[in-house]
Design a protein around this motif. Structure first.
Motif, PDB file in Angstrom:
ATOM      1  N   ILE A 149       0.523  -2.037   5.880  1.00  0.00           N
ATOM      2  CA  ILE A 149      -0.548  -2.057   4.880  1.00  0.00           C
ATOM      3  C   ILE A 149      -1.489  -0.919   5.246  1.00  0.00           C
ATOM      4  N   PRO A 150      -1.546   0.121   4.423  1.00  0.00           N
ATOM      5  CA  PRO A 150      -0.864   0.318   3.147  1.00  0.00           C
ATOM      6  C   PRO A 150       0.646   0.475   3.329  1.00  0.00           C
ATOM      7  N   ALA A 151       1.348   0.209   2.246  1.00  0.00           N
ATOM      8  CA  ALA A 151       2.807   0.268   2.269  1.00  0.00           C
ATOM      9  C   ALA A 151       3.285   1.716   2.186  1.00  0.00           C
ATOM     10  N   GLN A 152       4.540   1.908   2.573  1.00  0.00           N
ATOM     11  CA  GLN A 152       5.187   3.220   2.453  1.00  0.00           C
ATOM     12  C   GLN A 152       5.077   3.708   1.015  1.00  0.00           C
ATOM     13  N   GLU A 153       4.608   4.934   0.828  1.00  0.00           N
ATOM     14  CA  GLU A 153       4.464   5.596  -0.478  1.00  0.00           C
ATOM     15  C   GLU A 153       3.493   4.883  -1.421  1.00  0.00           C
ATOM     16  N   ALA A 154       2.589   4.064  -0.894  1.00  0.00           N
ATOM     17  CA  ALA A 154       1.586   3.398  -1.737  1.00  0.00           C
ATOM     18  C   ALA A 154       0.687   4.442  -2.392  1.00  0.00           C
ATOM     19  N   LEU A 172      -2.947   4.430  -3.850  1.00  0.00           N
ATOM     20  CA  LEU A 172      -4.145   3.606  -3.870  1.00  0.00           C
ATOM     21  C   LEU A 172      -5.254   4.273  -4.672  1.00  0.00           C
ATOM     22  N   MET A 173      -6.049   3.468  -5.358  1.00  0.00           N
ATOM     23  CA  MET A 173      -7.170   3.991  -6.132  1.00  0.00           C
ATOM     24  C   MET A 173      -8.408   4.191  -5.266  1.00  0.00           C
ATOM     25  N   GLN A 174      -8.398   3.639  -4.075  1.00  0.00           N
ATOM     26  CA  GLN A 174      -9.466   3.867  -3.102  1.00  0.00           C
ATOM     27  C   GLN A 174      -8.861   3.742  -1.720  1.00  0.00           C
ATOM     28  N   GLY A 175      -9.531   4.325  -0.736  1.00  0.00           N
ATOM     29  CA  GLY A 175      -9.012   4.286   0.623  1.00  0.00           C
ATOM     30  C   GLY A 175      -8.927   2.873   1.148  1.00  0.00           C
ATOM     31  N   PRO A 176      -7.907   2.580   1.934  1.00  0.00           N
ATOM     32  CA  PRO A 176      -7.773   1.237   2.512  1.00  0.00           C
ATOM     33  C   PRO A 176      -8.838   1.018   3.580  1.00  0.00           C
ATOM     34  N   GLU A 177      -9.228  -0.230   3.779  1.00  0.00           N
ATOM     35  CA  GLU A 177     -10.216  -0.554   4.810  1.00  0.00           C
ATOM     36  C   GLU A 177      -9.563  -0.783   6.160  1.00  0.00           C
ATOM     37  N   GLU A 178      -8.250  -1.109   6.137  1.00  0.00           N
ATOM     38  CA  GLU A 178      -7.567  -1.341   7.403  1.00  0.00           C
ATOM     39  C   GLU A 178      -6.133  -0.848   7.353  1.00  0.00           C
ATOM     40  N   LYS A 213      -2.784  11.089   9.973  1.00  0.00           N
ATOM     41  CA  LYS A 213      -3.149  12.488   9.697  1.00  0.00           C
ATOM     42  C   LYS A 213      -3.278  12.690   8.198  1.00  0.00           C
ATOM     43  N   ASP A 214      -4.218  13.554   7.814  1.00  0.00           N
ATOM     44  CA  ASP A 214      -4.366  13.873   6.400  1.00  0.00           C
ATOM     45  C   ASP A 214      -3.423  15.018   6.037  1.00  0.00           C
ATOM     46  N   GLU A 215      -3.471  15.453   4.789  1.00  0.00           N
ATOM     47  CA  GLU A 215      -2.527  16.474   4.320  1.00  0.00           C
ATOM     48  C   GLU A 215      -2.772  17.848   4.943  1.00  0.00           C
ATOM     49  N   LYS A 216      -3.937  18.030   5.576  1.00  0.00           N
ATOM     50  CA  LYS A 216      -4.228  19.281   6.287  1.00  0.00           C
ATOM     51  C   LYS A 216      -3.875  19.156   7.772  1.00  0.00           C
ATOM     52  N   ASN A 217      -3.191  18.068   8.132  1.00  0.00           N
ATOM     53  CA  ASN A 217      -2.751  17.776   9.499  1.00  0.00           C
ATOM     54  C   ASN A 217      -3.921  17.457  10.435  1.00  0.00           C
ATOM     55  N   LYS A 218      -5.054  17.057   9.856  1.00  0.00           N
ATOM     56  CA  LYS A 218      -6.210  16.657  10.656  1.00  0.00           C
ATOM     57  C   LYS A 218      -6.060  15.176  11.020  1.00  0.00           C
ATOM     58  N   THR A 219      -6.257  14.865  12.301  1.00  0.00           N
ATOM     59  CA  THR A 219      -6.139  13.480  12.765  1.00  0.00           C
ATOM     60  C   THR A 219      -7.361  12.673  12.348  1.00  0.00           C
ATOM     61  N   ILE A 220      -7.121  11.484  11.802  1.00  0.00           N
ATOM     62  CA  ILE A 220      -8.178  10.551  11.416  1.00  0.00           C
ATOM     63  C   ILE A 220      -8.438   9.646  12.619  1.00  0.00           C
ATOM     64  N   ASN A 221      -9.644   9.679  13.134  1.00  0.00           N
ATOM     65  CA  ASN A 221      -9.980   8.848  14.294  1.00  0.00           C
ATOM     66  C   ASN A 221     -10.240   7.407  13.875  1.00  0.00           C
ATOM     67  N   PHE A 222      -9.640   6.492  14.615  1.00  0.00           N
ATOM     68  CA  PHE A 222      -9.900   5.063  14.440  1.00  0.00           C
ATOM     69  C   PHE A 222      -9.722   4.414  15.799  1.00  0.00           C
ATOM     70  N   ILE A 258     -10.144   1.139   9.567  1.00  0.00           N
ATOM     71  CA  ILE A 258     -10.085   2.591   9.521  1.00  0.00           C
ATOM     72  C   ILE A 258     -11.268   3.112   8.705  1.00  0.00           C
ATOM     73  N   PRO A 259     -11.694   4.345   8.987  1.00  0.00           N
ATOM     74  CA  PRO A 259     -12.837   4.890   8.257  1.00  0.00           C
ATOM     75  C   PRO A 259     -12.482   5.155   6.798  1.00  0.00           C
ATOM     76  N   SER A 260     -13.499   5.404   6.012  1.00  0.00           N
ATOM     77  CA  SER A 260     -13.311   5.719   4.601  1.00  0.00           C
ATOM     78  C   SER A 260     -12.471   6.990   4.471  1.00  0.00           C
ATOM     79  N   LEU A 261     -11.450   6.938   3.647  1.00  0.00           N
ATOM     80  CA  LEU A 261     -10.556   8.071   3.473  1.00  0.00           C
ATOM     81  C   LEU A 261     -10.789   8.729   2.124  1.00  0.00           C
ATOM     82  N   ALA A 262     -10.834  10.051   2.124  1.00  0.00           N
ATOM     83  CA  ALA A 262     -11.002  10.820   0.890  1.00  0.00           C
ATOM     84  C   ALA A 262      -9.679  10.856   0.133  1.00  0.00           C
TER      85      ALA A 262
END
Length: 135
Positions: free
Chosen positions: A29-34, A36-42, A59-68, A84-88
Motif C-alpha cells: 500500500i500503495p499497490a504496484q502501478e497505483a 493516486l489522486m493524492q499522496g499516500p499517508e503511509e 525515490k521520485d522520478e528525478k531519482n531523489k530519495t524520499i526520507n521517512f 511517509i511525508p507528503s508526496l508531490a
C-alpha cells in the motif's frame, strides 16, 4: 542409520530452502502501478511469510530519495508500516531488500503515481470561497 540421518538432514534443508524461496511480497500500500489522486499517508509492505527488512527506499522520478522513518528490522515479521511525508505529483519507485529466516536475500521493486487532482482542488477552493461569504 547413518543413511537415514543424512536423508533427514537433506530433507530438512530442502524444506527450509523451499519455504523461504516461496516468501514474497503479498501486498503493498500503495499497490504496484497505483494511480493516486493524492499522496499516500503511509507505506505498507505485507509478505507471505516472516522476513527481516534490511532496506526500503522510496525515490521520485528525478531519482531523489524520499526520507521517512525506515530502520532495518531486527525481528522477523510479515507486516511493515511507515508514515511517509507528503508526496508531490509524480512517479515513485519503492525498492526493498528482505532476509528470510535462513538468511536468503530477497529484493523487489514497485512503482506508483500521484496525480494532481485539479477538480478536487477547485471544489475545495470554491467551498472555501463560499464559506467566507455571510449568507
Amino acid at each position: 542409520m547413518k543413511f537415514f540421518n543424512s536423508a533427514v538432514a537433506i530433507l530438512g534443508l530442502v524444506l527450509t530452502f523451499s519455504a523461504s524461496a516461496h516468501i514474497s511480497l503479498k501486498q503493498s500500500i500503495p499497490a504496484q502501478e497505483a494511480m493516486l489522486m493524492q499522496g499516500p499517508e503511509e507505506l505498507s509492505l505485507i509478505f507471505s511469510g516472516e522476513v527481516r527488512l534490511a532496506k526500503v527506499i522510496i525515490k521520485d522520478e528525478k531519482n531523489k530519495t524520499i526520507n521517512f522513518d525506515f530502520k532495518p528490522s531486527a525481528t522477523p515479521s510479515t507486516d511493515f508500516n511507515w508514515s511517509i511525508p507528503s508526496l508531490a505529483q509524480g512517479t515513485y519507485t519503492v525498492k526493498w531488500t528482505a532476509l528470510g529466516g535462513d538468511g536468503h536475500k530477497m529484493t523487489g521493486t514497485f512503482r506508483f503515481m500521484v496525480h494532481k487532482n485539479e477538480s478536487h482542488k477547485m471544489m475545495q477552493e470554491q467551498s472555501n470561497t463560499h464559506s467566507k461569504h455571510n449568507h
